[in-house]
Design a protein around this motif. Structure first.
Motif, mmCIF file in Angstrom:
data_model
loop_
_atom_site.group_PDB
_atom_site.id
_atom_site.type_symbol
_atom_site.label_atom_id
_atom_site.label_comp_id
_atom_site.label_asym_id
_atom_site.label_seq_id
_atom_site.Cartn_x
_atom_site.Cartn_y
_atom_site.Cartn_z
ATOM 1 N N CYS A 102 0.752 -1.201 0.102
ATOM 2 C CA CYS A 102 0.106 0.363 -0.265
ATOM 3 C C CYS A 102 0.789 1.345 0.242
ATOM 4 O O CYS A 102 0.292 1.974 -0.478
ATOM 5 C CB CYS A 102 -0.737 -0.090 1.176
ATOM 6 N N GLU A 103 1.706 1.032 1.120
ATOM 7 C CA GLU A 103 3.013 2.499 1.139
ATOM 8 C C GLU A 103 3.802 2.859 -0.133
ATOM 9 O O GLU A 103 3.762 3.915 -0.775
ATOM 10 C CB GLU A 103 3.718 2.067 1.642
ATOM 11 N N LEU A 104 3.864 1.433 -1.109
ATOM 12 C CA LEU A 104 4.606 1.741 -2.099
ATOM 13 C C LEU A 104 3.781 2.333 -3.639
ATOM 14 O O LEU A 104 4.188 3.090 -4.262
ATOM 15 C CB LEU A 104 5.430 0.051 -2.340
ATOM 16 N N ALA A 105 2.623 1.954 -3.289
ATOM 17 C CA ALA A 105 1.698 2.092 -4.538
ATOM 18 C C ALA A 105 1.259 3.887 -4.413
ATOM 19 O O ALA A 105 1.477 4.311 -5.216
ATOM 20 C CB ALA A 105 0.206 1.581 -4.440
ATOM 21 N N PHE A 106 1.133 3.945 -2.986
ATOM 22 C CA PHE A 106 0.937 5.397 -2.533
ATOM 23 C C PHE A 106 2.507 6.759 -3.185
ATOM 24 O O PHE A 106 1.515 7.599 -3.812
ATOM 25 C CB PHE A 106 0.517 5.810 -1.084
ATOM 26 N N LEU A 107 2.773 5.810 -2.634
ATOM 27 C CA LEU A 107 4.361 6.297 -2.804
ATOM 28 C C LEU A 107 4.678 6.551 -4.245
ATOM 29 O O LEU A 107 5.093 7.892 -5.310
ATOM 30 C CB LEU A 107 5.639 6.008 -2.212
ATOM 31 N N CYS A 108 4.149 6.233 -5.432
ATOM 32 C CA CYS A 108 4.525 5.580 -6.549
ATOM 33 C C CYS A 108 3.947 6.611 -7.089
ATOM 34 O O CYS A 108 4.071 7.500 -8.015
ATOM 35 C CB CYS A 108 3.939 3.750 -7.669
ATOM 36 N N ASP A 109 2.510 6.132 -6.912
ATOM 37 C CA ASP A 109 1.406 7.586 -7.835
ATOM 38 C C ASP A 109 2.063 8.729 -7.400
ATOM 39 O O ASP A 109 1.829 10.095 -8.207
ATOM 40 C CB ASP A 109 0.047 7.263 -7.091
ATOM 41 N N ILE A 110 1.923 9.565 -5.626
ATOM 42 C CA ILE A 110 2.576 10.578 -5.545
ATOM 43 C C ILE A 110 3.252 11.288 -6.617
ATOM 44 O O ILE A 110 4.148 12.352 -6.934
ATOM 45 C CB ILE A 110 2.636 11.066 -4.180
ATOM 46 N N SER A 111 4.865 10.271 -6.527
ATOM 47 C CA SER A 111 6.004 10.748 -7.573
ATOM 48 C C SER A 111 6.434 11.050 -8.597
ATOM 49 O O SER A 111 6.162 12.173 -9.341
ATOM 50 C CB SER A 111 6.813 9.405 -6.936
#
Length: 603
Positions: free
Chosen positions: A375-384
């Motif tokens: 979940c954190e990886l997905a969020f960091l991918c999107d916001i990046s």
């Protein structure tokens, strides 16, 4: 004195037959020996003929004399054409060497590449046009020649910039510092000047090598030299943009403080507007997310795959066997901001293949398979990805500061929208989050936690860009002067602003050409508005040009070219960074003489 005035000194046609003289470029020229006579007097011409040629041609009758004169005139014209052709070929050879030198500088290649180009030219000439071999051979491209030509081209560009600077009504500076391959600190200073026609010139002002310390005082001294050498008055300086380092932005001992002190000493009426590079600040805002633990794990995985050649080859073969859409994962480099989002997205897309490959190597993949980490990886991918898109919007030459500020404001508004949507459990603008949310329980996906991070990011943007928010009214005067509230505008422009807003012709022109070009159409009867527009147009929003120049510097002064002199490096970078200016290659050859470079030797 009266006799001299009355004396007729114009060349007479009859002297051609009598004394074998003709008139070339306002001077009498002997057709026999080619000697010029300084003063067009019959006595001087007759004396030359009688003492030099009379005995030889006295027996010719009129027909023979006329034939001889025509023959000698044709011979003289032939000689003149030969000299003209030789001069033309010589200038063409020098001009060609300047053109090649400019291309070598722009491509960041060594000076001795000129000899390689010369050899290629000669081999092509042998096959295509062997009769022109001598003309090609006359083009001098030795290492020393290319180096000299490069310095000449850079000097010509600087002279053009100095000439343009005379018409600047406002200018701003962008200053940054970096180290080259020999650990020499290099200070780049770009100028953005606006002339009386509100045309913008954005060029390299100075590139200074600093072999000692780089304190605020030393940086100021170099910047001050740049401004003084180009003969620009300090009262026209309206903006200063830096990378935000302490030596740059210090209020007392930093560059900013010392420039302000210098302007006070010069009794400058205007106030200096100082900005920390928008792109730097946007990158720093991302650190407020505090998700380094995710990035650290991803970096460790990528390094395990890429650091060893065997692992890297096996991973690429593994992806090929799996029929994956991607063939590899990119390296992550901290100083290259945009690569971060690409690495995260690639690792997210290949998360299953990476886990399988690591398991074949005996590595524990429990953390990589945890729902919380995914979940954190997905969020960091999107916001990046969103941050990278903003970063790209802010990059580029010729960007107007109002457009950059508008992009930041739009992103802050987007953050508020995303926060509200995330609180409602609707990450519709976060595709990776949508993918993970569909694979796990909705209750497990931490929407509230990510909404909080978006809130923190929005607050960080507001804090870091507070300086720009203060200038909002001034920005609106350039971006949309017809929507500005006159009562909130500075009193010195209120009357002109009313006239502008009530002018339907100017409103139509604004709609047609846009905010960037519109100031040029503001009438001279509105001098305060034109001045305000010139100041806004001159401001740098970022140090992008400096960063771009440092990238060129690292390509030019590599570990194999550490002995490149400061002057040569400065000349190369001035040529490669030139945007609106171009060297006057037609003028430069007239100051040089053709010299042939040998093919068998190397400088």
């Amino acid at each position: 004195m009266a006799k001299r005035k009355a004396e007729n000194r114009s060349f007479l046609d009859k002297w051609e037959a009598e004394y074998l003289f003709t008139y070339v470029k306002d001077k009498p020229v002997c057709l026999v020996c080619g000697v010029n006579v300084a003063v067009s007097k019959e006595y001087n011409i007759r004396r030359h003929y009688e003492t030099k040629h009379h005995d030889k041609y006295k027996d010719l009758d009129m027909t023979q004399r006329s034939q001889k004169i025509e023959e000698m005139k044709r011979s003289l014209v032939s000689q003149q054409n030969m000299f003209k052709k030789a001069t033309s070929q010589s200038e063409a050879a020098v001009k060609a060497s300047y053109i090649v030198a400019a291309e070598i500088a722009k491509s960041a290649r060594p000076f001795n590449e000129g000899e390689f180009v010369k050899k290629c030219m000669m081999k092509v000439c042998d096959l295509v046009c062997p009769e022109k071999k001598q003309a090609f051979s006359n083009v001098s491209l030795s290492r020393n020649t290319v180096a000299d030509r490069t310095c000449d081209l850079a000097t010509n560009l600087y002279d053009q910039l100095m000439e343009k600077g005379k018409d600047f009504v406002a200018f701003s500076l962008a200053v940054d510092e970096s180290c080259d391959a020999s650990d020499t600190a290099q200070l780049s200073v770009f100028i953005r000047g606006v002339d009386s026609n509100l045309c913008v010139t954005e060029e390299l002002l100075g590139f200074k090598s600093m072999h000692g310390t780089t304190t605020g005082k030393e940086i100021f001294e170099e910047v001050s030299k740049c401004v003084t050498e180009i003969k620009l008055p300090w009262d026209k300086l309206v903006g200063l943009t830096t990378d935000g380092a302490p030596a740059m932005c210090g209020k007392k001992s930093g560059l900013v403080g010392m420039v302000r002190e210098k302007m006070r000493e010069e009794n400058c009426a205007g106030e200096l507007t100082v900005y920390h590079c928008i792109i730097h600040q946007e990158s720093l805002c991302a650190k407020a997310l505090k998700m380094e633990h995710v990035m650290t794990t991803v970096t460790q995985v990528v390094n395990f795959i890429r650091a060893k050649g065997l692992n890297h080859r096996q991973f690429k073969f593994f992806l090929e066997e799996c029929g994956s859409e991607y063939a590899d994962v990119p390296y992550h480099t901290e100083v290259r901001w945009l690569i971060r989002g690409k690495v995260l997205n690639r690792c997210f897309e290949l998360r299953e293949e990476i886990c399988q490959f690591l398991e074949t190597k005996g590595k524990d993949t429990a953390e990589l398979r945890e729902q919380k980490f995914l979940c954190e990886l997905a969020f960091l991918c999107d916001i990046s990805s969103h941050l990278d898109a903003l970063n790209l919007q802010l990059q580029g030459r010729g960007r107007i500061i109002t457009d950059m500020y508008a992009a930041v404001r739009a992103f802050k508004t987007k953050l508020c929208l995303w926060e509200n949507q995330m609180l409602q459990g609707n990450p519709c603008h976060f595709p990776c989050c949508q993918t993970i949310k569909a694979q796990i329980s909705t209750a497990v996906f931490p929407c509230a936690q990510f909404a909080e991070k978006l809130s923190v990011l929005a607050a960080e943007f507001s804090r870091r860009f507070a300086d720009f928010d203060v200038q909002k009214c001034r920005f609106e005067l350039l971006s949309n002067p017809f929507a500005v509230d006159v009562e909130n505008a500075p009193t010195n422009i209120q009357m002109e602003l009313i006239e502008l807003q009530c002018n339907d012709t100017l409103k139509s022109k604004y709609d047609a050409v846009g905010a960037a070009q519109f100031p040029r159409f503001i009438s001279d009867t509105m001098p305060q508005l034109r001045t305000q527009a010139a100041q806004m147009l001159s401001m740098f929003g970022s140090t992008y040009l400096c960063e771009q120049l440092f990238s060129s510097m690292k390509m030019t002064k590599t570990t194999h070219r550490r002995r490149l002199t400061d002057e040569h490096l400065r000349s190369i970078l001035r040529i490669s960074s030139a945007q609106r200016l171009s060297p006057d290659i037609d003028e430069l050859p007239s100051k040089k003489r053709c010299q042939v470079s040998g093919l068998g030797t190397s400088d």
